[in-house]
Scaffold this motif. Structure first.
Motif, mmCIF file in Angstrom:
data_model
loop_
_atom_site.group_PDB
_atom_site.id
_atom_site.type_symbol
_atom_site.label_atom_id
_atom_site.label_comp_id
_atom_site.label_asym_id
_atom_site.label_seq_id
_atom_site.Cartn_x
_atom_site.Cartn_y
_atom_site.Cartn_z
ATOM 1 N N PHE A 41 0.828 -1.206 0.000
ATOM 2 C CA PHE A 41 0.000 0.000 0.000
ATOM 3 C C PHE A 41 0.866 1.262 0.000
ATOM 4 O O PHE A 41 0.540 2.250 -0.672
ATOM 5 C CB PHE A 41 -0.933 0.008 1.216
ATOM 6 N N ALA A 42 1.974 1.244 0.759
ATOM 7 C CA ALA A 42 2.864 2.406 0.795
ATOM 8 C C ALA A 42 3.460 2.681 -0.578
ATOM 9 O O ALA A 42 3.546 3.832 -1.021
ATOM 10 C CB ALA A 42 3.966 2.189 1.826
ATOM 11 N N MET A 43 3.876 1.618 -1.285
ATOM 12 C CA MET A 43 4.431 1.790 -2.621
ATOM 13 C C MET A 43 3.341 2.190 -3.619
ATOM 14 O O MET A 43 3.586 2.979 -4.540
ATOM 15 C CB MET A 43 5.112 0.497 -3.075
ATOM 16 N N ASN A 86 10.000 -3.098 -5.936
ATOM 17 C CA ASN A 86 11.108 -2.190 -5.667
ATOM 18 C C ASN A 86 10.750 -1.268 -4.501
ATOM 19 O O ASN A 86 9.777 -0.527 -4.564
ATOM 20 C CB ASN A 86 11.403 -1.363 -6.927
ATOM 21 N N LEU A 87 11.549 -1.316 -3.447
ATOM 22 C CA LEU A 87 11.282 -0.504 -2.251
ATOM 23 C C LEU A 87 12.232 0.678 -2.139
ATOM 24 O O LEU A 87 12.495 1.155 -1.036
ATOM 25 C CB LEU A 87 11.393 -1.381 -0.995
ATOM 26 N N ASP A 88 12.734 1.151 -3.275
ATOM 27 C CA ASP A 88 13.667 2.280 -3.247
ATOM 28 C C ASP A 88 13.142 3.507 -2.493
ATOM 29 O O ASP A 88 13.917 4.189 -1.812
ATOM 30 C CB ASP A 88 14.052 2.682 -4.675
ATOM 31 N N PRO A 89 11.836 3.834 -2.572
ATOM 32 C CA PRO A 89 11.344 5.000 -1.833
ATOM 33 C C PRO A 89 11.541 4.906 -0.320
ATOM 34 O O PRO A 89 11.638 5.939 0.350
ATOM 35 C CB PRO A 89 9.853 5.046 -2.196
ATOM 36 N N VAL A 90 11.579 3.683 0.222
ATOM 37 C CA VAL A 90 11.760 3.538 1.669
ATOM 38 C C VAL A 90 13.052 2.783 1.996
ATOM 39 O O VAL A 90 13.281 2.411 3.146
ATOM 40 C CB VAL A 90 10.563 2.802 2.306
ATOM 41 N N ARG A 91 13.878 2.555 0.990
ATOM 42 C CA ARG A 91 15.100 1.770 1.188
ATOM 43 C C ARG A 91 15.983 2.390 2.266
ATOM 44 O O ARG A 91 16.400 3.551 2.164
ATOM 45 C CB ARG A 91 15.889 1.674 -0.123
ATOM 46 N N ASN A 146 15.616 -2.551 4.941
ATOM 47 C CA ASN A 146 17.064 -2.709 4.876
ATOM 48 C C ASN A 146 17.485 -3.363 3.569
ATOM 49 O O ASN A 146 18.492 -2.981 2.962
ATOM 50 C CB ASN A 146 17.548 -3.535 6.070
ATOM 51 N N MET A 147 16.707 -4.337 3.101
ATOM 52 C CA MET A 147 17.031 -5.035 1.862
ATOM 53 C C MET A 147 16.798 -4.156 0.633
ATOM 54 O O MET A 147 17.529 -4.246 -0.349
ATOM 55 C CB MET A 147 16.187 -6.311 1.749
ATOM 56 N N GLY A 148 15.738 -3.333 0.651
ATOM 57 C CA GLY A 148 15.468 -2.426 -0.467
ATOM 58 C C GLY A 148 14.610 -3.016 -1.560
ATOM 59 O O GLY A 148 14.306 -2.331 -2.540
ATOM 60 N N ASN A 149 14.203 -4.275 -1.421
ATOM 61 C CA ASN A 149 13.278 -4.885 -2.379
ATOM 62 C C ASN A 149 12.515 -5.988 -1.673
ATOM 63 O O ASN A 149 12.909 -6.453 -0.598
ATOM 64 C CB ASN A 149 13.995 -5.425 -3.623
#
Length: 371
Positions: free
Chosen positions: A86-88, A174-179, A264-267
């Protein structure tokens, strides 16, 4: 007599921490064979403590309440992943994105924890295997939600995270926005070593919470229920409700722990990121010297360090020693599962031995009374 007592104490200590001792011996042998520098290993251990410790801590309360290893913590991990989806989808980045994911995931994890706790109350004495099966069952529901409902029933605003067919979430998110949004909030650099201070402050806060919680009325009730449910029930403690609360808190902690792990992992592997969450957390706390009936904060930290130290050095040592990194990888998997199996076998043996000694004492008392 004192020497005999001390000898028994030493034997008891060695027996209690046999799994940890085996892991320590294995890593001590593997470190020089790996060829890694001390600075590299130390940096990796610091990163992995910050990444994994919260998940391991989520197992303490169910153990204290006598419910063994809560393999159903994967329900909380699924809830955290739904929060991150949901955040992404709503393009919320940074620390705000992690907070938003937590606000979405926590109510879901509490609800799932309540369901799991209610089921486990119907399976007393078989909580661990039951929680494992509960995880498989809810995994099917999770797969259905993220594969079919997202984009069809639940609208997806960010088409970049949707499958090409228009519904369902991509395999890798891809979690780059919260990475590393939490890790980089307070990053301390000392002698070339990066310390994610903010992540450690969160873990320290959790440690203080656990220590405080154990002293509360509810914490004392959980400890009493874990020691003897019949006596606790006679004392007026709501046994079933207390057990459910322990699972609810554990599942909520697992939700937060999975969010911390994934940032921490970023994805995120959407469909299987949670699969091994319970396994790795259980292996870590057991390697740290905990059992299915007793666990502490020290066990959590020791387990994370020992388990992940092995995960760092053993594959490289296998590659250097045998010319094949897969040898170390296979050995790592074997040791991880073996640690859980060995610890549970020891727990079952001790429980059986304790019950047998109690029966022998009861028979001796009866015979003495008849005489």
């Amino acid at each position: 007599m004192n020497a005999l007592t001390k000898k028994r104490d030493v034997k008891g200590f060695l027996a209690d921490y046999l799994v940890a001792e085996l892991f320590l011996a294995l890593t001590v042998v593997s470190i020089p064979l790996s060829g890694y520098s001390g600075q590299f290993i130390f940096q990796e251990i610091l990163n992995r403590i910050a990444r994994n410790a919260f998940l391991v801590f989520s197992l303490i309360l169910p153990i204290m309440a006598g419910m063994g290893i809560n393999f159903g913590m994967v329900l909380g991990a699924m809830a955290g992943q739904i929060g991150l989806i949901f955040a992404m989808d709503w393009s919320i980045s940074g620390l705000q994105g992690l907070i938003f994911a937590s606000l979405i995931g926590l109510p879901i994890s509490v609800f799932l924890g309540w369901i799991a706790g209610s089921i486990l109350n119907k399976a007393r004495g078989r909580e661990m295997v039951t929680s494992y099966i509960i995880g498989f069952f809810f995994n099917g529901i999770y797969q259905f939600i993220v594969l079919y409902l997202f984009g069809s029933v639940v609208p997806l605003h960010n088409k970049a995270i949707a499958l090409s067919r228009g519904y369902g979430v991509r395999n890798t998110l891809n979690l780059d926005p919260v990475r590393q949004a939490l890790d980089n909030l307070l990053m301390l650099r000392v002698g070339g070593i990066n310390i994610p201070l903010s992540s450690y402050l969160v873990i320290i806060a959790l440690c203080f919470f656990v220590m405080w919680f154990r002293k509360t009325k509810l914490g004392q009730d959980m400890r009493a229920v874990g020691q003897n449910q019949s006596v606790s029930n006679s004392a007026g403690i709501p046994v079933e409700g207390t057990r459910i609360i322990s699972i609810v808190i554990s599942t909520a902690f697992a939700c937060l722990g999975q969010i911390i792990f994934l940032q921490n992992m970023g994805n995120m592997q959407t469909y299987n990121a949670h699969d091994q969450t319970g396994f790795f957390a259980a292996a870590a706390i057991l390697v740290g010297g905990a059992s299915a009936s007793k666990a502490s904060i020290t066990n959590c930290f020791a387990g994370v360090v020992l388990l992940h130290l092995m995960y760092i050095v053993v594959p490289r040592a296998g590659q250097n020693l045998f010319g094949n990194a897969n040898i170390g990888e296979y050995f790592r998997q074997f040791i991880g599962y073996g640690a859980i199996a060995f610890a549970l076998i020891i727990h079952a043996w001790r429980a059986h031995r304790k019950a047998e000694l109690a029966r022998q004492g009861l028979r001796a008392g009866v015979q003495g009374g008849n005489a």
